[in-house]
Design an enzyme around this catalytic site. Structure first.
Site, PDB file in Angstrom:
ATOM      1  N   TYR A 113      -7.548   8.481   2.061  1.00 50.09           N
ATOM      2  CA  TYR A 113      -6.314   7.817   2.470  1.00 50.09           C
ATOM      3  C   TYR A 113      -5.175   8.772   2.138  1.00 50.09           C
ATOM      4  CZ  TYR A 113      -3.201   3.673   2.910  1.00 50.09           C
ATOM      5  OH  TYR A 113      -2.253   2.755   3.278  1.00 50.09           O
ATOM      6  N   LYS A 157      -7.774   8.308   6.818  1.00 48.40           N
ATOM      7  CA  LYS A 157      -6.691   7.432   7.272  1.00 48.40           C
ATOM      8  C   LYS A 157      -5.387   8.150   6.960  1.00 48.40           C
ATOM      9  CE  LYS A 157      -4.494   2.928   6.587  1.00 48.40           C
ATOM     10  NZ  LYS A 157      -3.138   3.457   6.352  1.00 48.40           N
TER      11      LYS A 157
END
Length: 333
Positions: free
Chosen positions: A162, A190
């Site tokens: 992330y 992400k």
């Protein structure tokens, strides 16, 4: 979508032998498409509103999303206790009922705590873990790499990095991510950095290396451009309000109807104005607060309550959010 060298199926284990000593991850679920970061509905007392969360999940799945991301920034993960996180994960997994994969955020202060969160997510039934760099410890890139390797070794499901430097101070470099993807440590990324040039470079580097990383953008208003350059999916907080619009945008992009995709993206961008109505409020209040107001007006969640100590949006701001949502055709009556 990318014109570069053919890539393995996003989110699957590479066929090359991993160079790292951790056990090989047997990743079989393809992660792609529209994956909303699910809101965490709360009661006025600040507890998880299970009924609203179930209703929201069922709505998102019915609208055609391709997956769900639970316990991200939009889900107010930083404000939730471990017990509340567990309720959220188990509720979403149960409500999804295997119809779409569920990704869960393991976000905490240090590697040891992130590993604990990741294990709890797996116990709760998620299909993949999404981990940031530590959010308090001041780690350099070598330490962050060891951190990601340790989290991957601790869980038997795919791990996504992330990339959200606004929360953790460090931008994850493309060469690190691609190398960990090639070695089988990471299944995807992400990207919530807001760095679209960096994301394009990551897509190009990933394709050039033949890496299997599934690359997701969190940038809601340039989804058409990100899909055109080769993104595998999108994690848009606004999809809590207009999941159907993002699914249409995805379908148009997959069909190569880029002019129509731009029209849909422009409509979504107009709706995204709801996050700019709470001028002077924190990012958590302005963005998540606007999403919660719109979702409450749609009947998806019962209250606009934000996690303590964040106050809900003022009445005049909420009224503007409602007006914009209505203009987008998302409210009845």
């Amino acid at each position: 979508m990318s014109a570069a060298a053919p890539r393995p199926t996003p989110g699957t284990t590479p066929t090359t032998t991993p160079l790292n000593p951790e056990p090989e991850l047997l990743v079989t679920t393809p992660f792609r498409g529209i994956v909303p970061p699910v809101l965490t509905p709360l009661t006025t007392e600040g507890e998880v509103d299970v009924a609203s969360l179930e209703r929201l999940v069922d709505h998102l799945v019915t609208e055609g999303v391709h997956g769900l991301f639970v316990l991200g920034s939009t889900g107010e993960v930083a404000y939730l206790t471990d017990a509340q996180r567990d309720v959220v994960v188990r509720t979403v997994v149960r409500a999804a009922a295997g119809r779409v994969p569920v990704m869960g955020g393991a976000i905490d202060l240090t590697t040891a705590r992130v590993v604990e969160q990741a294990k709890a997510l797996v116990a709760g039934g998620v299909d993949a873990v999404v981990a940031t760099a530590p959010v308090y410890a001041l780690n350099d890139l070598d330490e962050i790499e060891r951190h990601l390797r340790a989290v991957a070794a601790a869980v038997g499901v795919p791990l996504f990095a992330y990339d959200i430097p606004v929360r953790v101070r460090t931008k994850l470099p493309a060469d690190l991510l691609v190398r960990l993807g090639t070695e089988g440590v990471l299944a995807g990324v992400k990207d919530s950095s807001g760095d679209d040039v960096g994301f394009r470079r990551l897509v190009a580097a990933n394709a050039a290396a033949g890496s299997p990383l599934a690359l997701f953008t969190g940038h809601e208003v340039v989804v058409d451009g990100m899909l055109l350059l080769g993104a595998d999916g999108v994690v848009p907080g606004l999809a809590n309000v207009d999941a159907g619009g993002y699914v249409r945008l995805w379908d148009l992009a997959q069909a190569g109807k880029w002019d129509d995709a731009r029209v849909e993206q422009d409509r979504i961008a107009a709706l995204f104005e709801i996050v700019f109505q709470a001028r002077g409020r924190s990012g958590d209040a302005a963005g998540v607060g606007a999403f919660k107001v719109a979702a409450q007006r749609q009947g998806l969640i019962a209250t606009e309550t934000l996690a303590f100590p964040v106050e809900p949006l003022a009445d005049d701001v909420a009224a503007r959010v409602e007006e914009i949502t209505r203009a987008a055709g998302l409210l009845r009556g």
